[in-house]
Design a protein around this motif. Structure first.
Motif, PDB file in Angstrom:
ATOM      1  N   LEU A  29     -14.978 -58.349 -13.893  1.00 50.79           N
ATOM      2  CA  LEU A  29     -14.650 -57.625 -15.118  1.00 50.79           C
ATOM      3  C   LEU A  29     -14.030 -56.267 -14.816  1.00 50.79           C
ATOM      4  O   LEU A  29     -13.007 -55.883 -15.415  1.00 50.79           O
ATOM      5  CB  LEU A  29     -15.906 -57.459 -15.967  1.00 50.79           C
ATOM      6  N   ARG A  33     -10.154 -55.207 -15.551  1.00 47.70           N
ATOM      7  CA  ARG A  33      -9.961 -54.067 -16.454  1.00 47.70           C
ATOM      8  C   ARG A  33      -9.120 -52.993 -15.788  1.00 47.70           C
ATOM      9  O   ARG A  33      -8.180 -52.449 -16.391  1.00 47.70           O
ATOM     10  CB  ARG A  33     -11.340 -53.498 -16.811  1.00 47.70           C
ATOM     11  N   ILE A 168      -5.197 -52.773 -24.533  1.00 48.49           N
ATOM     12  CA  ILE A 168      -6.099 -53.836 -24.074  1.00 48.49           C
ATOM     13  C   ILE A 168      -7.121 -54.110 -25.179  1.00 48.49           C
ATOM     14  O   ILE A 168      -7.634 -53.177 -25.796  1.00 48.49           O
ATOM     15  CB  ILE A 168      -6.797 -53.410 -22.774  1.00 48.49           C
ATOM     16  N   PRO A 169      -7.430 -55.364 -25.472  1.00 49.82           N
ATOM     17  CA  PRO A 169      -8.383 -55.671 -26.556  1.00 49.82           C
ATOM     18  C   PRO A 169      -9.696 -54.915 -26.390  1.00 49.82           C
ATOM     19  O   PRO A 169     -10.290 -54.915 -25.313  1.00 49.82           O
ATOM     20  CB  PRO A 169      -8.577 -57.184 -26.429  1.00 49.82           C
ATOM     21  N   ARG A 170     -10.152 -54.288 -27.463  1.00 48.23           N
ATOM     22  CA  ARG A 170     -11.357 -53.469 -27.391  1.00 48.23           C
ATOM     23  C   ARG A 170     -12.596 -54.304 -27.085  1.00 48.23           C
ATOM     24  O   ARG A 170     -13.559 -53.807 -26.501  1.00 48.23           O
ATOM     25  CB  ARG A 170     -11.558 -52.720 -28.716  1.00 48.23           C
ATOM     26  N   ILE A 171     -12.596 -55.575 -27.524  1.00 50.05           N
ATOM     27  CA  ILE A 171     -13.773 -56.411 -27.275  1.00 50.05           C
ATOM     28  C   ILE A 171     -13.995 -56.584 -25.785  1.00 50.05           C
ATOM     29  O   ILE A 171     -15.138 -56.633 -25.310  1.00 50.05           O
ATOM     30  CB  ILE A 171     -13.621 -57.783 -27.977  1.00 50.05           C
ATOM     31  N   TYR A 172     -12.903 -56.649 -25.014  1.00 52.55           N
ATOM     32  CA  TYR A 172     -13.046 -56.787 -23.563  1.00 52.55           C
ATOM     33  C   TYR A 172     -13.602 -55.502 -22.957  1.00 52.55           C
ATOM     34  O   TYR A 172     -14.488 -55.533 -22.098  1.00 52.55           O
ATOM     35  CB  TYR A 172     -11.692 -57.130 -22.940  1.00 52.55           C
ATOM     36  N   THR A 173     -13.094 -54.365 -23.423  1.00 52.01           N
ATOM     37  CA  THR A 173     -13.592 -53.084 -22.911  1.00 52.01           C
ATOM     38  C   THR A 173     -15.063 -52.887 -23.245  1.00 52.01           C
ATOM     39  O   THR A 173     -15.864 -52.465 -22.397  1.00 52.01           O
ATOM     40  CB  THR A 173     -12.748 -51.944 -23.503  1.00 52.01           C
ATOM     41  N   HIS A 175     -17.326 -55.175 -23.913  1.00 49.45           N
ATOM     42  CA  HIS A 175     -18.172 -56.111 -23.171  1.00 49.45           C
ATOM     43  C   HIS A 175     -18.384 -55.640 -21.739  1.00 49.45           C
ATOM     44  O   HIS A 175     -19.497 -55.733 -21.199  1.00 49.45           O
ATOM     45  CB  HIS A 175     -17.542 -57.501 -23.187  1.00 49.45           C
ATOM     46  N   THR A 176     -17.352 -55.139 -21.105  1.00 52.81           N
ATOM     47  CA  THR A 176     -17.477 -54.638 -19.735  1.00 52.81           C
ATOM     48  C   THR A 176     -18.424 -53.442 -19.679  1.00 52.81           C
ATOM     49  O   THR A 176     -19.268 -53.340 -18.778  1.00 52.81           O
ATOM     50  CB  THR A 176     -16.096 -54.241 -19.194  1.00 52.81           C
TER      51      THR A 176
END
Length: 288
Positions: A29, A33, A168-173, A175-176
Protein backbone atom coordinates in the motif's frame (compact mmCIF):
# COMPACT_ATOMS: atom_id res chain seq x y z
CA UNK A 1 -1.89 -13.89 26.32
CA UNK A 2 -1.24 -11.85 29.41
CA UNK A 3 1.35 -11.98 32.12
CA UNK A 4 2.43 -9.97 35.14
CA UNK A 5 4.72 -7.17 34.02
CA UNK A 6 6.45 -4.18 35.52
CA UNK A 7 4.93 -2.46 38.55
CA UNK A 8 2.85 -5.59 39.28
CA UNK A 9 0.55 -4.99 36.27
CA UNK A 10 -0.55 -7.27 33.45
CA UNK A 11 0.87 -6.94 29.93
CA UNK A 12 -0.96 -8.26 26.86
CA UNK A 13 1.48 -9.84 24.42
CA UNK A 14 1.26 -11.91 21.24
CA UNK A 15 3.77 -13.42 18.78
CA UNK A 16 5.07 -11.12 16.04
CA UNK A 17 3.71 -13.33 13.24
CA UNK A 18 0.47 -11.33 12.63
CA UNK A 19 2.39 -8.04 12.28
CA UNK A 20 5.00 -9.71 10.06
CA UNK A 21 2.30 -10.94 7.69
CA UNK A 22 0.46 -7.61 7.75
CA UNK A 23 3.67 -5.68 7.06
CA UNK A 24 3.83 -7.18 3.55
CA UNK A 25 0.41 -5.78 2.66
CA UNK A 26 1.20 -2.48 4.33
CA UNK A 27 4.40 -2.20 2.30
CA UNK A 28 2.47 -2.72 -0.94
CA UNK A 29 0.00 0.00 0.00
CA UNK A 30 2.74 2.47 0.92
CA UNK A 31 4.82 1.71 -2.17
CA UNK A 32 1.86 2.09 -4.52
CA UNK A 33 0.78 5.30 -2.79
CA UNK A 34 4.27 6.81 -2.95
CA UNK A 35 4.87 5.74 -6.56
CA UNK A 36 1.52 7.11 -7.70
CA UNK A 37 2.22 10.45 -6.02
CA UNK A 38 5.75 10.66 -7.43
CA UNK A 39 4.46 9.85 -10.91
CA UNK A 40 2.08 12.82 -10.68
CA UNK A 41 4.95 15.08 -9.53
CA UNK A 42 7.26 13.83 -12.28
CA UNK A 43 4.61 14.31 -14.97
CA UNK A 44 3.83 17.83 -13.77
CA UNK A 45 7.53 18.72 -13.87
CA UNK A 46 7.86 17.31 -17.39
CA UNK A 47 4.81 19.26 -18.56
CA UNK A 48 6.19 22.52 -17.19
CA UNK A 49 9.53 21.75 -18.81
CA UNK A 50 7.72 21.41 -22.13
CA UNK A 51 5.87 24.69 -21.48
CA UNK A 52 9.17 26.45 -20.80
CA UNK A 53 10.77 25.16 -24.01
CA UNK A 54 7.71 25.90 -26.16
CA UNK A 55 7.28 29.44 -24.83
CA UNK A 56 10.96 30.22 -25.41
CA UNK A 57 10.80 28.81 -28.94
CA UNK A 58 7.75 30.92 -29.83
CA UNK A 59 9.46 33.96 -28.32
CA UNK A 60 12.61 33.28 -30.34
CA UNK A 61 10.69 33.13 -33.61
CA UNK A 62 8.72 36.29 -32.87
CA UNK A 63 11.79 38.22 -31.72
CA UNK A 64 14.14 37.29 -34.55
CA UNK A 65 11.80 36.92 -37.53
CA UNK A 66 9.01 39.46 -37.19
CA UNK A 67 9.66 42.58 -39.29
CA UNK A 68 7.03 44.60 -37.38
CA UNK A 69 9.23 45.47 -34.42
CA UNK A 70 6.72 47.77 -32.71
CA UNK A 71 4.20 44.97 -32.12
CA UNK A 72 6.64 42.30 -30.94
CA UNK A 73 6.81 43.45 -27.26
CA UNK A 74 3.02 43.18 -26.88
CA UNK A 75 3.08 39.62 -28.25
CA UNK A 76 5.96 38.67 -25.96
CA UNK A 77 4.13 40.09 -22.95
CA UNK A 78 1.14 37.91 -23.79
CA UNK A 79 3.45 34.95 -24.14
CA UNK A 80 5.16 35.57 -20.78
CA UNK A 81 1.80 36.09 -19.09
CA UNK A 82 0.65 32.60 -20.10
CA UNK A 83 2.88 30.94 -17.49
CA UNK A 84 1.53 33.14 -14.69
CA UNK A 85 -2.05 32.58 -15.80
CA UNK A 86 -1.55 28.82 -15.89
CA UNK A 87 0.03 28.85 -12.42
CA UNK A 88 -2.98 30.76 -11.08
CA UNK A 89 -5.31 28.32 -12.85
CA UNK A 90 -3.92 25.32 -10.97
CA UNK A 91 -3.00 27.06 -7.70
CA UNK A 92 -4.71 28.18 -4.52
CA UNK A 93 -6.06 31.63 -3.59
CA UNK A 94 -2.68 32.98 -2.42
CA UNK A 95 -0.94 31.83 -5.60
CA UNK A 96 -3.75 33.27 -7.72
CA UNK A 97 -3.42 36.66 -6.02
CA UNK A 98 0.34 36.79 -6.62
CA UNK A 99 -0.02 35.72 -10.25
CA UNK A 100 -2.69 38.35 -10.89
CA UNK A 101 -0.18 41.00 -9.81
CA UNK A 102 2.21 39.74 -12.49
CA UNK A 103 -0.55 39.80 -15.10
CA UNK A 104 -1.26 43.45 -14.28
CA UNK A 105 2.44 44.27 -14.86
CA UNK A 106 2.67 42.41 -18.17
CA UNK A 107 -0.62 43.07 -19.96
CA UNK A 108 -2.07 46.26 -21.34
CA UNK A 109 -5.47 47.57 -20.25
CA UNK A 110 -7.41 45.93 -23.09
CA UNK A 111 -5.68 42.56 -22.78
CA UNK A 112 -6.01 42.65 -18.99
CA UNK A 113 -9.73 43.33 -19.23
CA UNK A 114 -10.20 40.38 -21.58
CA UNK A 115 -8.20 38.01 -19.36
CA UNK A 116 -9.79 39.09 -16.08
CA UNK A 117 -13.27 38.74 -17.55
CA UNK A 118 -12.54 35.16 -18.58
CA UNK A 119 -13.04 32.18 -16.30
CA UNK A 120 -10.32 30.31 -18.20
CA UNK A 121 -7.50 32.85 -18.23
CA UNK A 122 -4.77 30.69 -19.86
CA UNK A 123 -7.03 29.90 -22.81
CA UNK A 124 -7.92 33.59 -23.19
CA UNK A 125 -4.21 34.43 -23.38
CA UNK A 126 -3.63 31.76 -26.01
CA UNK A 127 -6.42 33.35 -28.06
CA UNK A 128 -4.78 36.77 -27.78
CA UNK A 129 -1.44 35.22 -28.68
CA UNK A 130 -3.02 33.69 -31.78
CA UNK A 131 -4.09 37.14 -32.98
CA UNK A 132 -0.55 38.40 -32.40
CA UNK A 133 0.90 35.60 -34.50
CA UNK A 134 -1.57 36.27 -37.31
CA UNK A 135 -0.69 39.96 -37.40
CA UNK A 136 3.09 39.63 -37.00
CA UNK A 137 3.90 36.69 -39.25
CA UNK A 138 2.78 36.97 -42.88
CA UNK A 139 4.57 33.88 -44.17
CA UNK A 140 2.10 30.96 -44.05
CA UNK A 141 4.82 28.41 -43.36
CA UNK A 142 6.24 30.30 -40.40
CA UNK A 143 2.78 31.19 -39.13
CA UNK A 144 1.85 27.51 -39.22
CA UNK A 145 4.93 26.62 -37.17
CA UNK A 146 4.10 29.26 -34.58
CA UNK A 147 0.52 27.99 -34.42
CA UNK A 148 1.87 24.49 -33.77
CA UNK A 149 3.70 25.92 -30.75
CA UNK A 150 0.47 27.47 -29.46
CA UNK A 151 -1.26 24.13 -29.97
CA UNK A 152 1.49 22.48 -27.90
CA UNK A 153 0.82 25.00 -25.12
CA UNK A 154 -2.87 24.14 -25.27
CA UNK A 155 -2.01 20.44 -24.99
CA UNK A 156 0.19 21.11 -21.95
CA UNK A 157 -2.60 23.16 -20.43
CA UNK A 158 -4.90 20.15 -20.71
CA UNK A 159 -2.30 17.91 -19.06
CA UNK A 160 -1.98 20.29 -16.12
CA UNK A 161 -5.75 20.35 -15.70
CA UNK A 162 -5.88 16.55 -15.76
CA UNK A 163 -3.29 16.32 -12.96
CA UNK A 164 -4.97 19.06 -10.95
CA UNK A 165 -8.57 17.83 -11.26
CA UNK A 166 -8.02 14.08 -10.88
CA UNK A 167 -6.21 13.38 -7.60
CA UNK A 168 -5.54 9.92 -6.22
CA UNK A 169 -8.84 8.47 -4.91
CA UNK A 170 -9.32 9.50 -1.29
CA UNK A 171 -10.64 6.07 -0.31
CA UNK A 172 -7.23 4.59 -1.12
CA UNK A 173 -5.41 7.23 0.91
CA UNK A 174 -7.73 6.83 3.91
CA UNK A 175 -7.46 3.04 3.82
CA UNK A 176 -3.66 3.21 3.81
CA UNK A 177 -3.61 5.66 6.71
CA UNK A 178 -6.04 3.53 8.75
CA UNK A 179 -4.02 0.39 8.06
CA UNK A 180 -0.80 2.12 9.10
CA UNK A 181 -2.39 3.62 12.22
CA UNK A 182 -3.78 0.29 13.47
CA UNK A 183 -0.52 -1.49 12.66
CA UNK A 184 1.54 1.00 14.65
CA UNK A 185 -0.94 1.22 17.54
CA UNK A 186 -0.95 -2.55 18.12
CA UNK A 187 2.71 -3.20 17.32
CA UNK A 188 3.87 -2.96 21.00
CA UNK A 189 1.80 -6.07 21.75
CA UNK A 190 4.04 -8.07 19.44
CA UNK A 191 7.29 -6.30 20.30
CA UNK A 192 7.04 -7.01 24.03
CA UNK A 193 8.45 -10.53 23.73
CA UNK A 194 10.94 -9.57 21.02
CA UNK A 195 12.66 -6.75 22.86
CA UNK A 196 14.99 -7.96 25.60
CA UNK A 197 14.84 -4.69 27.52
CA UNK A 198 11.35 -3.31 28.25
CA UNK A 199 12.68 0.25 28.29
CA UNK A 200 13.52 -0.07 24.56
CA UNK A 201 9.82 -0.16 23.65
CA UNK A 202 9.33 3.62 23.63
CA UNK A 203 12.36 4.62 21.49
CA UNK A 204 11.70 1.72 19.09
CA UNK A 205 8.09 2.76 18.54
CA UNK A 206 9.11 6.40 18.22
CA UNK A 207 11.64 5.67 15.46
CA UNK A 208 9.29 3.34 13.56
CA UNK A 209 6.40 5.80 13.77
CA UNK A 210 8.48 8.75 12.59
CA UNK A 211 9.78 6.97 9.51
CA UNK A 212 6.58 5.16 8.50
CA UNK A 213 4.36 8.17 9.06
CA UNK A 214 6.98 10.25 7.24
CA UNK A 215 6.59 8.06 4.15
CA UNK A 216 2.84 8.58 4.25
CA UNK A 217 3.23 12.35 4.67
CA UNK A 218 5.75 12.46 1.82
CA UNK A 219 3.18 10.88 -0.48
CA UNK A 220 0.56 13.39 0.66
CA UNK A 221 2.87 16.32 -0.12
CA UNK A 222 3.94 15.31 -3.62
CA UNK A 223 0.44 14.19 -4.59
CA UNK A 224 -0.35 17.85 -5.36
CA UNK A 225 2.73 18.78 -7.42
CA UNK A 226 1.72 22.34 -8.28
CA UNK A 227 1.91 23.32 -4.62
CA UNK A 228 5.57 22.25 -4.25
CA UNK A 229 7.06 22.84 -7.71
CA UNK A 230 9.02 26.13 -7.95
CA UNK A 231 6.57 27.61 -10.45
CA UNK A 232 7.43 31.21 -9.49
CA UNK A 233 11.07 30.59 -10.40
CA UNK A 234 10.05 28.90 -13.65
CA UNK A 235 7.76 31.76 -14.70
CA UNK A 236 10.40 34.35 -13.80
CA UNK A 237 13.00 32.38 -15.76
CA UNK A 238 10.73 32.23 -18.80
CA UNK A 239 10.05 35.96 -18.63
CA UNK A 240 13.71 36.92 -18.22
CA UNK A 241 14.86 34.69 -21.08
CA UNK A 242 12.20 36.13 -23.41
CA UNK A 243 13.20 39.72 -22.56
CA UNK A 244 16.91 38.98 -23.00
CA UNK A 245 16.35 37.28 -26.35
CA UNK A 246 14.25 40.21 -27.55
CA UNK A 247 16.99 42.72 -26.68
CA UNK A 248 19.54 40.56 -28.51
CA UNK A 249 17.29 40.50 -31.56
CA UNK A 250 16.87 44.28 -31.41
CA UNK A 251 20.63 44.71 -31.61
CA UNK A 252 20.69 42.36 -34.58
CA UNK A 253 17.91 44.16 -36.44
CA UNK A 254 19.47 47.58 -35.87
CA UNK A 255 22.74 46.27 -37.27
CA UNK A 256 21.27 44.92 -40.50
CA UNK A 257 22.04 46.80 -43.69
CA UNK A 258 19.79 44.82 -46.02
CA UNK A 259 16.00 44.96 -45.52
CA UNK A 260 14.01 41.78 -45.18
CA UNK A 261 12.16 40.53 -48.23
CA UNK A 262 8.40 40.36 -48.52
CA UNK A 263 7.41 36.91 -47.30
CA UNK A 264 3.67 37.48 -47.21
CA UNK A 265 3.15 34.80 -49.83
CA UNK A 266 4.41 31.32 -49.00
CA UNK A 267 4.70 30.38 -52.66
CA UNK A 268 6.91 33.38 -53.44
CA UNK A 269 9.08 32.46 -50.46
CA UNK A 270 9.53 28.90 -51.74
CA UNK A 271 10.19 30.19 -55.26
CA UNK A 272 12.83 32.56 -53.92
CA UNK A 273 14.58 29.68 -52.14
CA UNK A 274 14.55 27.58 -55.32
CA UNK A 275 15.95 30.46 -57.38
CA UNK A 276 18.80 30.92 -54.91
CA UNK A 277 19.61 27.21 -55.11
CA UNK A 278 19.54 27.16 -58.94
CA UNK A 279 21.51 30.40 -59.39
CA UNK A 280 24.99 28.74 -59.32
CA UNK A 281 23.85 26.14 -61.88
CA UNK A 282 22.62 28.84 -64.25
CA UNK A 283 25.90 30.75 -64.04
CA UNK A 284 27.82 27.54 -64.74
CA UNK A 285 25.77 26.86 -67.89
CA UNK A 286 26.29 30.43 -69.13
CA UNK A 287 30.04 30.11 -68.57
CA UNK A 288 30.16 26.91 -70.68
Amino acid sequence: AARRGLFHGFVVHLPMLPWTIASSFLSLLLVFRTNASYQRWSEARAVWGSITNTVRDIGRQLSWRSPCRQSVPNALNRLAAFGWALQAHVGGPVITHNCNKQLVKLLGPKDLAVVQASDHKPMALLGLLTTSVDSLEKCPLRRQKLDMGITQLMDNLGKCERIFKTPIPRIYTKHTERFLGVWLATLPIGLYDVLKAPWAMLPSMLVLSVFLLGISELANQIEEPFSILPLDAMCNGIQKSIVEDYHNSQDNFHGQDQPMGDLSDGRSFVAQVLRNRNEPLRHAREAN
